[in-house]
Enzyme design. Structure first.
Site, PDB file in Angstrom:
ATOM      1  N   HIS A  42       0.714  -1.279  -0.109  1.00  0.00           N
ATOM      2  CA  HIS A  42      -0.114   0.028  -0.178  1.00  0.00           C
ATOM      3  C   HIS A  42       0.855   1.250  -0.020  1.00  0.00           C
ATOM      4  O   HIS A  42       1.999   1.318   0.287  1.00  0.00           O
ATOM      5  CB  HIS A  42      -0.927  -0.040   1.276  1.00  0.00           C
ATOM      6  CG  HIS A  42      -0.323   0.087   2.681  1.00  0.00           C
ATOM      7  ND1 HIS A  42      -0.129   1.266   3.198  1.00  0.00           N
ATOM      8  CD2 HIS A  42       0.125  -0.709   3.544  1.00  0.00           C
ATOM      9  CE1 HIS A  42       0.773   1.163   4.369  1.00  0.00           C
ATOM     10  NE2 HIS A  42       0.683  -0.265   4.473  1.00  0.00           N
ATOM     11  N   CYS A  49       2.756  -4.545   6.912  1.00  0.00           N
ATOM     12  CA  CYS A  49       2.612  -4.514   5.437  1.00  0.00           C
ATOM     13  C   CYS A  49       3.779  -3.938   4.816  1.00  0.00           C
ATOM     14  O   CYS A  49       4.630  -3.448   5.459  1.00  0.00           O
ATOM     15  CB  CYS A  49       1.369  -3.565   5.286  1.00  0.00           C
ATOM     16  SG  CYS A  49      -0.223  -4.373   5.899  1.00  0.00           S
TER      17      CYS A  49
END
Length: 235
Positions: A190, A206
């Site tokens: 992301h 992440c």
């Protein structure tokens, strides 16, 4: 950053009391002259114009993404096409956690390489999976485990509809959702406005990218693409 030594004169109580007023002033003045201000660090060299444009302010879906002060980012993490070091099929995404690089394999033995930030110790994920789907300006829903650690995030829970898209949303401008054997791993590739985290392991697990880079990746990668995350040492 460079640091200069500081030399401090020390006057004992006996030495000070034994000196004349004029001598004491002289000694103190001499002590002051030994203090040195640290030199001003040199300004980083300006980034090439193409990179300043690449990481400049961008308007996307009505959001104004700020320019990245690219001179403050290690140039090895700039987006660039390189020789493919992975040997994987075109379209594969490879995250080399040992070097903080993400590669999108291109045809002809080439790859697009991006700098990434990764999860800190205890929050890493690795393995082979697929990018099941992707989203522009996604809603962020913290997992239940994160809410247990940080109860203040309860307002963004799935039951409460998550955190709306925007510049402050932790998923940034784009999110790619990683699934393993049809099950959501809860890990994402992301965007992030925190450009200073690129090349570091500081997040909750992440794979984070500069917003300008994650938009570029989003436009290139397809749903269902294979993704490999691990310390492959392929740099």
């Amino acid at each position: 950053m460079s640091h200069s030594d500081q030399y401090d004169s020390h006057l004992t109580r006996r030495g000070f009391l034994g000196a004349s007023a004029a001598g004491a002033v002289s000694i103190l003045s001499a002590a002051c002259t030994t203090r040195r201000e640290p030199p001003t660090p040199p300004a980083p060299p300006p980034a090439p114009e193409n990179y300043r444009v690449m990481y400049g302010e961008k308007v996307d879906s009505g959001y104004v993404i700020p320019a990245v002060p690219i001179e403050k980012v290690n140039s090895k993490y700039y987006r660039q096409e390189v020789r493919d070091p992975t040997g994987e099929a075109p379209g594969t995404v490879v995250v080399d956690t040992s070097s903080h690089f993400l590669y999108l394999v291109l045809p002809g033995g080439r790859a697009m390489r991006y700098g990434v930030g990764l999860g800190r110790a205890g929050f890493e994920w690795s393995g082979d999976a697929v990018i099941q789907w992707k989203r522009k300006w996604p809603t962020w829903t913290p997992p239940a485990e994160m809410i247990l650690r940080k109860p203040e995030l309860e307002k963004y829970s799935a039951a409460n509809g998550g955190m709306p898209p925007g510049l402050d949303n932790p998923l940034g401008a784009r999110a790619h959702y990683i699934f393993k054997d049809g099950v959501d791993t809860l890990y994402r590739v992301h965007g992030s406005p925190e450009w200073w985290s690129i090349g570091k392991s500081v997040s909750s697990g992440c794979v984070r990218m500069i917003n300008q880079d994650v938009i570029d990746l989003y436009d290139r990668v397809k749903n269902g693409s294979k993704i490999i995350v691990g310390g492959a040492g392929v740099a």
